[in-house]
Structures are given as C-alpha cells and as structure tokens.
Design a protein around this motif. Sequence first.
Motif, PDB file in Angstrom:
ATOM      1  N   THR B  24       0.847  -1.209   0.000  1.00 22.43           N
ATOM      2  CA  THR B  24       0.000   0.000   0.000  1.00 22.43           C
ATOM      3  C   THR B  24       0.877   1.251   0.000  1.00 22.43           C
ATOM      4  N   THR B  25       1.919   1.223   0.836  1.00 24.88           N
ATOM      5  CA  THR B  25       2.829   2.373   0.917  1.00 24.88           C
ATOM      6  C   THR B  25       3.535   2.590  -0.425  1.00 24.88           C
ATOM      7  N   ILE B  26       3.914   1.491  -1.072  1.00 20.46           N
ATOM      8  CA  ILE B  26       4.557   1.617  -2.394  1.00 20.46           C
ATOM      9  C   ILE B  26       3.560   2.236  -3.385  1.00 20.46           C
ATOM     10  N   ILE B 334      -5.233   2.599   0.171  1.00 18.26           N
ATOM     11  CA  ILE B 334      -5.157   2.799   1.629  1.00 18.26           C
ATOM     12  C   ILE B 334      -6.495   2.437   2.268  1.00 18.26           C
ATOM     13  N   ILE B 335      -7.582   2.904   1.636  1.00 14.41           N
ATOM     14  CA  ILE B 335      -8.919   2.602   2.179  1.00 14.41           C
ATOM     15  C   ILE B 335      -9.109   1.082   2.244  1.00 14.41           C
ATOM     16  N   ASN B 336      -8.735   0.413   1.136  1.00 14.64           N
ATOM     17  CA  ASN B 336      -8.879  -1.034   1.060  1.00 14.64           C
ATOM     18  C   ASN B 336      -8.084  -1.729   2.168  1.00 14.64           C
ATOM     19  N   LEU B 430      -4.673  10.815   5.105  1.00 15.01           N
ATOM     20  CA  LEU B 430      -5.558  11.046   6.254  1.00 15.01           C
ATOM     21  C   LEU B 430      -7.016  11.043   5.795  1.00 15.01           C
ATOM     22  N   MET B 431      -7.255  11.669   4.632  1.00 14.50           N
ATOM     23  CA  MET B 431      -8.625  11.692   4.096  1.00 14.50           C
ATOM     24  C   MET B 431      -9.083  10.279   3.753  1.00 14.50           C
ATOM     25  N   TYR B 435     -12.930   7.223   6.346  1.00 14.18           N
ATOM     26  CA  TYR B 435     -14.016   6.238   6.352  1.00 14.18           C
ATOM     27  C   TYR B 435     -13.664   5.012   7.205  1.00 14.18           C
ATOM     28  N   PRO B 436     -12.474   4.391   6.956  1.00 12.07           N
ATOM     29  CA  PRO B 436     -12.154   3.221   7.790  1.00 12.07           C
ATOM     30  C   PRO B 436     -12.084   3.566   9.279  1.00 12.07           C
TER      31      PRO B 436
END
Lengths: 223, 452
Positions: B24-26, B334-336, B430-431, B435-436
């Motif tokens: 995810t970071t990549i 990120i959300i996932n 951050l945005m 949701y998570p």
Amino acid sequence: MGTTAIRAVDGITLTIEAGEFVALLGASGSGKSSLLNLIAGLDSPTSGKVISDGQNLAQLSPNELAKYRRRKVGMVFQSFNLIPRMSVLANVELPLRFAEVERRERLRRAQSALERVGLSNRLRHRPAELSGGEQQRVALARALVNEPGILLADEPTGNLDSRTGAEIMDLIARTNAARKMTVLLVTHEQAIAEQYAERLVLLGDGRVVADGRNAKAMARSDA
Amino acid sequence: MKLSDSLDLAASNLRQSMLRNSLTTIGVAVGVASLVAMLSLGVGLQRLASRRLKTSGLFDTVVVSSRRDLRSFNREQEIKGPSPLDSPDLDEAARHRIEKLPGVLEAYPDQRLVTELRFGTKPHLTMVAGLPFSAKDNDGFEGMQGRFFFSPTAPEAVLQKNFAAELLDRPSGKGEVTAADVAGPLLGRQLVMRFAERTAANAGAESVSYSVVSRELPLTIVGVTDLDPDSLRGAGRARVFVPEALLESLHTVESFDSRDASRATSGRLLYTTLIARVAGTGKVDGVEQAIRKMGFNTFSILDATKSLRRFFTILDLFLGIFGSLALTVASIGIINTLVMAILERRREIGIMKALGASDQDVRGLFFAEAGAMGLLGGVLGVGLGWLIGRAINLGTNIYLARQGFPAERIWTMPGWLVGFSVVFAFLVSLMSGLYPAARAARLDPVQALRYE
C-alpha cells in the motif's frame, strides 16, 4: 439475528454490594453474559437503569462509558482475549495507555501486576508462547492493572482444565479478599460458583430465577 | 490515548501486516512519484522556455520610448495617452528623472547602428549595439568565450558567434557553430568600425544644424558569445557589442536626427529608446506605471509574457491533475488496506473498547496508520520521482545530443515541490483514513468481541 427482537435480559432487579463476590449461574442463553455486558458498560439497556457507583450507565455517552470501563471495571473473558502480536507486558500495559498513564509508571504498574499473578519471568513472551492458564493470568493482570472497583469475569475457567481453573479462581478470590473488590463471576459450573462466590444468582430466560447466600462459601469464610 | 501511544500502536500494527502495508505504501509512493514527475516536468518546461529571457536580464528592464517617436510598442498607450505633440522629449533630463524613480537602478540609451566593420581588409556590414557595463553581472553571456569589457569606455568588442564565423570565412549552414569553435583565432585581434559622427555646426545650445563626419574606431575583440541574434532581446539582434558608454560618446548619427532637424525644434540630444533597469521583477509594474505618468510609452517583456505564464500555469494544473490520478488510486489502496485491517482486527477493536478505549482512541489509531503510510509513501515517492526525473533528463539529453542540440534540463524539482508532495500525500492519506477510522470507531464492542 433477523428482525425478531429477543429480550436477553428482562425485568431484572439486582443489587450488588461493594466488595461482594457474586456468581451468575444459568444455562446457555439465560442472559448471564448480556447482564455482564450491561454492567461493564459495553451494552446499553433498551429500558431501565444500570446504576454503578451512583452512575446510571444507561444515560452515559459512549465516551463516558469508555471512561467508566477504563477507571472502574476490569474484565476477564473465557477466551482470554489477549492481543496475539503484543508481548505479555504490552498486553497488560494496554489499559494504562488508554488511561494516559506515563510510560515509566505504566511499566512499573504492569510489571507489578504480572508479578502478583506469578508471571514476572514471562514479560517479553507472546500470548501464543504461554499455556492457557498463564494466558488467563495475564488477562487477570490486565484486568487488575488499573485497580478497578469491579472485576467482571465471564466464564474465566471455561477454556482451562480443572486444576488450572482452580488456580485462576484462587487468584480471583484472593484479590476479592485482599482489595475488597466486587467480583461478578459468570459461570455455568455450579461447583465453582459454590466454592468461591458469597452469593449465587440463578438466571433463566433473562430473569432472576433464584438469588441467595452461598452457605458453603459463607461457612468456609466464617471458618 | 496520547498521540505518542497512538503512533506507537500504529507502528506496531503496520509491522504486523508488513507485506500488505508495504505494498500500500509503495502504491502511495508511485502516486506521489507520478505527481512529482508531472509537476517537475511542467516546472522544467517553464524554466526551459523562460531561461533565455530571464538570464538575458530582460525581465527586469523597461523599454522607454517617446510618444513623439513614430514607433510605439503599445497601441493602447498611444490611444489613451497624451498626443505626441504634448508629450515630453526623451532627453538627458528625462533620463535622469527616470533614474531617480524608486526601484530603477540605471537608465541607458538603447543604442544600435548599422555600420561597416573592417576585419583585415575585408568590410562587413552589420548592426552594432551598446551594452551597459552592468550586463556583465547577468547570465546573458553564459558560455561566452574570452571576457567582458575591461571598462565602460574600453574600445573593445564582443562578437556574436555567427558574425565571428563570417569574419573567419566559415561557411554557415553546416551544423551549429559554437563560440568555442571560432573564438580562438579572433580574441585579441583588431576590428575597425566606421561610423558617421554628428557634430554641432554652431556652438549655440539651441542649434538645430549639424555636420556629419566619417570616423573610424579600432576595437579589440575580447569575447565571442553564443547569444542568438534572433532572440527576443532587441539588442540581441545586433551581432557586435561595444560598451554602451563608449557608443554614446561617439555621437553617431541616428535615424531621427534628420527628423529633428527638419522639425527644427531643438539641438538637444534626444534618445529614441531608453532602457530602465529595475531592481527585481517585482518592481517592473510600478516603474512602468511611473514612467507612463511621465508621458512616455513603456514596454516590458514581463508584461508581454503574461500570457506565456498563464499557459504554463494551466499546463501545471493539468499535469498536476493527471499526476494526482495515480495518487487517487493509491488512496483507494489505503482505504482497502484499512478496511481489511478492520475486518481482521475486529475482535482486537472489541478488546480495546472493553479495556477502556474510546471511539476517538480507535479512530486516532486508524488515522495514525493511514497518516504513517501516507508520510512514508510521500517521502519514498519524492525519491522515486527524483529518480524518474533524472532518467527523463538523461534520456532526453542523449536524444538531443544525437539530434545535434546542446543538453537541456527539462525536468526540475524545486524545493517547494518536495515539501508540498509529502504534505499532500499525508493529507490525502488522512482523508483516505476517514471512512475506515469512522467505521472502526463505530464498531459495537459486544459484537466485535463475539467475532471469530
């Protein structure tokens, strides 16, 4: 599940004195755990009052309930509920983190709590590296580390053999006696309830079926 | 829970699912790299387009002309301003007034003349322009062979490379000539400039009659420059440069001399055009306004390039939007990741709540995880974007070299873009965590504790 409403706890009026050791007995689905969750502030009643230390939990906001759980309640579960990736010490420190206790003080109190349950040599171990009895002792240390007034134990011996279960119950009983801490024990094992609790409350279909002093325990206590 | 504890727990959680969180970071890093690469390309192209203009010192100069003059750079000024007859003369007094305006460093005549230069025995007709001594300090003569003028009145000349090639009889049109190719045989050699000197026929100050005398002036070639004769700089169209003060002292006949004589107005020295050098581009507007109030016409490249700058602003905007698309995809990643983490750690969230964690504590924990991935991804992305840019520059320069062009830096990463990209990645993450985090905070602890 579904849309049918089930009254898990229905019309119960129960008063527990400070420092009392009460066992909630009953078959599965009798409402023992639901009552425990209400007293723990994890759940809210649809109607009625749950008054703990002068506070009506039914009227508290989620934040106030969190604060109540942090300061006044310690919980022990049947399945230990330790966080597997954290060390024993980190697990016991966790409630102190939520209470915003300074790091050094946190460490001191967590080590002291683990010492009291006889696990001072297992601080860096992961829960999976411990036996069931040891894991439940860690859970007990975690429940007591914030020095709560109420200990709520939901089937604490359910996943343990009888000897280890007895060790855990001895620890709980000693804590109750030493600290004058209110203990509410949920169990379906009548023998354990009769051995340790001062008062037995029998639930059935969400109602109190019987409520009385435990003669055996009282006699032993008197002796 | 304290912020330090949230960060500590978040770091521990991120380490737990190392592979997934790293991927995810990549993803964020690739998104940021794409944004950085696009914006840096826009900045680089803008700088490439305006570099010549900027280094020539044109952005901090204002060209001043009289409304009496036939030429004008701005029709609007002619329509709105006073009539030519009511306009003041662009003379020595006006020059001093302009020099005294706040922000003006100097004002000098833009002098140029078409004249004959003799090299050896061969005559060459070309345009000679005066250069102020202050031009020594700007980078307009970047890559010049030899040196700048020794003094403001030194009889010295700097040649444009094509004229230098002409002096050496090098045929033009066979590949690009460089200043280094032609400077060697010319530096230190003599060049004789023929010019027509205007001398007053009578001693009276108001005399309008003058004589024209043919003169010759030997000049030493001290430099050869790459300066393009077709560049936007007016003086750049000249092919030989001499010190401006020297050219002024020669009193050469200029085209408007005969006009003034026919109008029989004055024998004073009048300038066709003055160049006002301003202390910084920020003051150009104010100086232009002040000079216009004096009744003169003005022109500045800064004003003329407004549309160019607008074009690059729009280009940057679109490049930024395209670059952000990859970051948008990364933010979905990120959300996932965090939604998956909630499912996996559902019971853990229940335990934390049972131990006294508030909804805010749980929300903060997931925010901290999203922010950490964004921050780390942002830093990695800037590094990756920088590498992509280096590769673009390298590849482009290999291509340019094969096509016979000099190397150019088309990709530039300014300092502000580094900070902006990291902060932007952090905020977007951050945005994405909103949701998570809200979903985790809303979890019913009783249900969460039952979850297997």
